[in-house]
Design a protein around this motif. Structure first.
Motif, PDB file in Angstrom:
ATOM      1  N   VAL A  57       0.831  -1.204   0.000  1.00  0.00           N
ATOM      2  CA  VAL A  57       0.000   0.000   0.000  1.00  0.00           C
ATOM      3  C   VAL A  57       0.871   1.260   0.000  1.00  0.00           C
ATOM      4  O   VAL A  57       0.715   2.142   0.822  1.00  0.00           O
ATOM      5  CB  VAL A  57      -0.975  -0.008   1.207  1.00  0.00           C
ATOM      6  N   TYR A  58       1.811   1.326  -0.929  1.00  0.00           N
ATOM      7  CA  TYR A  58       2.576   2.560  -1.105  1.00  0.00           C
ATOM      8  C   TYR A  58       1.896   3.462  -2.130  1.00  0.00           C
ATOM      9  O   TYR A  58       1.888   4.673  -1.991  1.00  0.00           O
ATOM     10  CB  TYR A  58       4.004   2.267  -1.566  1.00  0.00           C
ATOM     11  N   ASP A  59       1.361   2.869  -3.184  1.00  0.00           N
ATOM     12  CA  ASP A  59       0.638   3.586  -4.229  1.00  0.00           C
ATOM     13  C   ASP A  59      -0.792   3.064  -4.219  1.00  0.00           C
ATOM     14  O   ASP A  59      -1.156   2.165  -4.976  1.00  0.00           O
ATOM     15  CB  ASP A  59       1.307   3.355  -5.580  1.00  0.00           C
ATOM     16  N   LEU A  60      -1.588   3.599  -3.336  1.00  0.00           N
ATOM     17  CA  LEU A  60      -2.945   3.113  -3.126  1.00  0.00           C
ATOM     18  C   LEU A  60      -3.849   3.274  -4.344  1.00  0.00           C
ATOM     19  O   LEU A  60      -4.604   2.351  -4.662  1.00  0.00           O
ATOM     20  CB  LEU A  60      -3.556   3.778  -1.892  1.00  0.00           C
ATOM     21  N   PRO A  61      -3.812   4.391  -5.080  1.00  0.00           N
ATOM     22  CA  PRO A  61      -4.669   4.481  -6.261  1.00  0.00           C
ATOM     23  C   PRO A  61      -4.418   3.353  -7.262  1.00  0.00           C
ATOM     24  O   PRO A  61      -5.359   2.760  -7.789  1.00  0.00           O
ATOM     25  CB  PRO A  61      -4.331   5.849  -6.856  1.00  0.00           C
ATOM     26  N   THR A  62      -3.153   3.036  -7.507  1.00  0.00           N
ATOM     27  CA  THR A  62      -2.844   1.937  -8.429  1.00  0.00           C
ATOM     28  C   THR A  62      -3.322   0.606  -7.856  1.00  0.00           C
ATOM     29  O   THR A  62      -3.902  -0.216  -8.575  1.00  0.00           O
ATOM     30  CB  THR A  62      -1.329   1.888  -8.720  1.00  0.00           C
ATOM     31  N   LEU A  63      -3.099   0.398  -6.577  1.00  0.00           N
ATOM     32  CA  LEU A  63      -3.546  -0.835  -5.941  1.00  0.00           C
ATOM     33  C   LEU A  63      -5.062  -0.980  -6.054  1.00  0.00           C
ATOM     34  O   LEU A  63      -5.567  -2.053  -6.412  1.00  0.00           O
ATOM     35  CB  LEU A  63      -3.128  -0.866  -4.471  1.00  0.00           C
ATOM     36  N   ARG A  74     -13.178  -1.729   1.885  1.00  0.00           N
ATOM     37  CA  ARG A  74     -13.720  -1.580   3.240  1.00  0.00           C
ATOM     38  C   ARG A  74     -12.822  -0.699   4.097  1.00  0.00           C
ATOM     39  O   ARG A  74     -13.290  -0.006   4.992  1.00  0.00           O
ATOM     40  CB  ARG A  74     -13.880  -2.954   3.898  1.00  0.00           C
ATOM     41  N   ILE A  75     -11.542  -0.728   3.831  1.00  0.00           N
ATOM     42  CA  ILE A  75     -10.588   0.045   4.625  1.00  0.00           C
ATOM     43  C   ILE A  75     -10.497   1.489   4.137  1.00  0.00           C
ATOM     44  O   ILE A  75     -10.553   2.429   4.933  1.00  0.00           O
ATOM     45  CB  ILE A  75      -9.197  -0.615   4.584  1.00  0.00           C
ATOM     46  N   PHE A  76     -10.343   1.667   2.819  1.00  0.00           N
ATOM     47  CA  PHE A  76     -10.042   2.985   2.271  1.00  0.00           C
ATOM     48  C   PHE A  76     -11.202   3.649   1.547  1.00  0.00           C
ATOM     49  O   PHE A  76     -11.058   4.780   1.076  1.00  0.00           O
ATOM     50  CB  PHE A  76      -8.834   2.894   1.334  1.00  0.00           C
ATOM     51  N   GLY A  77     -12.332   2.974   1.446  1.00  0.00           N
ATOM     52  CA  GLY A  77     -13.496   3.564   0.791  1.00  0.00           C
ATOM     53  C   GLY A  77     -13.353   3.614  -0.719  1.00  0.00           C
ATOM     54  O   GLY A  77     -12.549   2.889  -1.309  1.00  0.00           O
ATOM     55  N   ASP A  78     -14.107   4.517  -1.340  1.00  0.00           N
ATOM     56  CA  ASP A  78     -14.108   4.579  -2.806  1.00  0.00           C
ATOM     57  C   ASP A  78     -13.757   5.954  -3.358  1.00  0.00           C
ATOM     58  O   ASP A  78     -13.949   6.235  -4.520  1.00  0.00           O
ATOM     59  CB  ASP A  78     -15.470   4.125  -3.343  1.00  0.00           C
ATOM     60  N   ASP A  79     -13.206   6.817  -2.517  1.00  0.00           N
ATOM     61  CA  ASP A  79     -12.840   8.171  -2.940  1.00  0.00           C
ATOM     62  C   ASP A  79     -11.373   8.196  -3.374  1.00  0.00           C
ATOM     63  O   ASP A  79     -10.473   8.033  -2.543  1.00  0.00           O
ATOM     64  CB  ASP A  79     -13.064   9.138  -1.774  1.00  0.00           C
ATOM     65  N   PRO A  80     -11.107   8.420  -4.665  1.00  0.00           N
ATOM     66  CA  PRO A  80      -9.722   8.454  -5.149  1.00  0.00           C
ATOM     67  C   PRO A  80      -8.840   9.481  -4.441  1.00  0.00           C
ATOM     68  O   PRO A  80      -7.628   9.276  -4.317  1.00  0.00           O
ATOM     69  CB  PRO A  80      -9.860   8.774  -6.641  1.00  0.00           C
ATOM     70  N   GLN A  81      -9.404  10.569  -3.948  1.00  0.00           N
ATOM     71  CA  GLN A  81      -8.596  11.555  -3.224  1.00  0.00           C
ATOM     72  C   GLN A  81      -8.148  10.999  -1.868  1.00  0.00           C
ATOM     73  O   GLN A  81      -7.025  11.246  -1.438  1.00  0.00           O
ATOM     74  CB  GLN A  81      -9.346  12.876  -3.033  1.00  0.00           C
ATOM     75  N   VAL A  82      -8.998  10.234  -1.228  1.00  0.00           N
ATOM     76  CA  VAL A  82      -8.621   9.571   0.032  1.00  0.00           C
ATOM     77  C   VAL A  82      -7.502   8.575  -0.236  1.00  0.00           C
ATOM     78  O   VAL A  82      -6.543   8.485   0.529  1.00  0.00           O
ATOM     79  CB  VAL A  82      -9.845   8.887   0.683  1.00  0.00           C
ATOM     80  N   TRP A  83      -7.622   7.833  -1.325  1.00  0.00           N
ATOM     81  CA  TRP A  83      -6.574   6.857  -1.690  1.00  0.00           C
ATOM     82  C   TRP A  83      -5.241   7.573  -1.866  1.00  0.00           C
ATOM     83  O   TRP A  83      -4.214   7.131  -1.368  1.00  0.00           O
ATOM     84  CB  TRP A  83      -6.911   6.141  -2.978  1.00  0.00           C
ATOM     85  N   ARG A  84      -5.258   8.665  -2.591  1.00  0.00           N
ATOM     86  CA  ARG A  84      -4.025   9.425  -2.861  1.00  0.00           C
ATOM     87  C   ARG A  84      -3.439   9.979  -1.563  1.00  0.00           C
ATOM     88  O   ARG A  84      -2.233   9.935  -1.348  1.00  0.00           O
ATOM     89  CB  ARG A  84      -4.351  10.536  -3.851  1.00  0.00           C
ATOM     90  N   ASP A  85      -4.295  10.475  -0.700  1.00  0.00           N
ATOM     91  CA  ASP A  85      -3.849  11.052   0.559  1.00  0.00           C
ATOM     92  C   ASP A  85      -3.249   9.987   1.484  1.00  0.00           C
ATOM     93  O   ASP A  85      -2.359  10.284   2.272  1.00  0.00           O
ATOM     94  CB  ASP A  85      -5.028  11.749   1.243  1.00  0.00           C
ATOM     95  N   ALA A  86      -3.723   8.762   1.385  1.00  0.00           N
ATOM     96  CA  ALA A  86      -3.238   7.663   2.232  1.00  0.00           C
ATOM     97  C   ALA A  86      -2.054   6.923   1.619  1.00  0.00           C
ATOM     98  O   ALA A  86      -1.582   5.940   2.188  1.00  0.00           O
ATOM     99  CB  ALA A  86      -4.379   6.685   2.508  1.00  0.00           C
ATOM    100  N   ALA A  87      -1.573   7.393   0.478  1.00  0.00           N
ATOM    101  CA  ALA A  87      -0.499   6.720  -0.247  1.00  0.00           C
ATOM    102  C   ALA A  87       0.837   7.419  -0.016  1.00  0.00           C
ATOM    103  O   ALA A  87       1.028   8.558  -0.468  1.00  0.00           O
ATOM    104  CB  ALA A  87      -0.813   6.688  -1.741  1.00  0.00           C
TER     105      ALA A  87
END
Length: 167
Positions: A57-63, A74-87
């Motif tokens: 989970v270093y590049d969450l959007p790609t994952l 379930r962990i990160f939801g479905d918002d691409p901005q949240v994914w990017r922020d958590a990456a």
């Protein structure tokens, strides 16, 4: 830890982060997203290094786009901005004081090696190197996700030896 380690005979100038699996993701995120420590009145300069044991989970959007799994949703939801922020990958930049990294990955969950783990590890390493941050990637695909953690600390373990040199 930084404020209280000296009271326990620790050195506040020698703080390393280490995590395994989700903890590896969190250690990498703390060491790359300066906002997290800044919220506590600290900065990245208090960290001397990061040992990241087996996360993908270093590049969450790609994952999130490459893995057909409800697990991460379930962990990160479905918002691409949240994914990017958590990456962690998206927080890497020069001049921030990001510490050196030792990134270790296993073959994954089963017997068949997963291409996701080395791809994620090497993507973060490439971005760190691009901004002159020292990084080493350790291919520990001779073991699975559970074993990389279970073997850590054994004197015969390659990952442990590399971590000791890194420290």
């Amino acid at each position: 830890v930084h404020e209280h380690v000296a009271a326990h005979r620790g050195n506040p100038d020698q703080i390393f982060l280490m995590g395994y699996s989700a903890g590896a993701h969190l250690a990498a995120l703390v060491a790359t997203d300066e906002r997290l420590l800044k919220a506590e009145g600290k900065d990245l300069s208090i960290l001397k290094g990061v040992i990241s044991l087996d996360t993908n989970v270093y590049d969450l959007p790609t994952l999130m786009q490459s893995v057909a799994s409800t697990y991460y949703g379930r962990i990160f939801g479905d918002d691409p901005q949240v994914w990017r922020d958590a990456a962690p990958l998206f927080h890497v930049a020069g001049g921030k004081g990001i510490p050196p990294f030792l990134i270790c990955y296993s073959r994954g969950m089963g017997e068949t090696p997963s291409p996701i783990r080395p791809d994620q590890a090497n993507a973060l390493a490439k971005k760190l190197k691009a901004v002159n941050i020292a990084v080493e990637v350790v291919d520990a695909s001779d073991r699975n996700h559970r074993e990389i953690n279970a073997w850590f600390g054994w004197t015969a373990d390659d990952v442990t030896r590399k971590a000791l040199v890194f420290l």
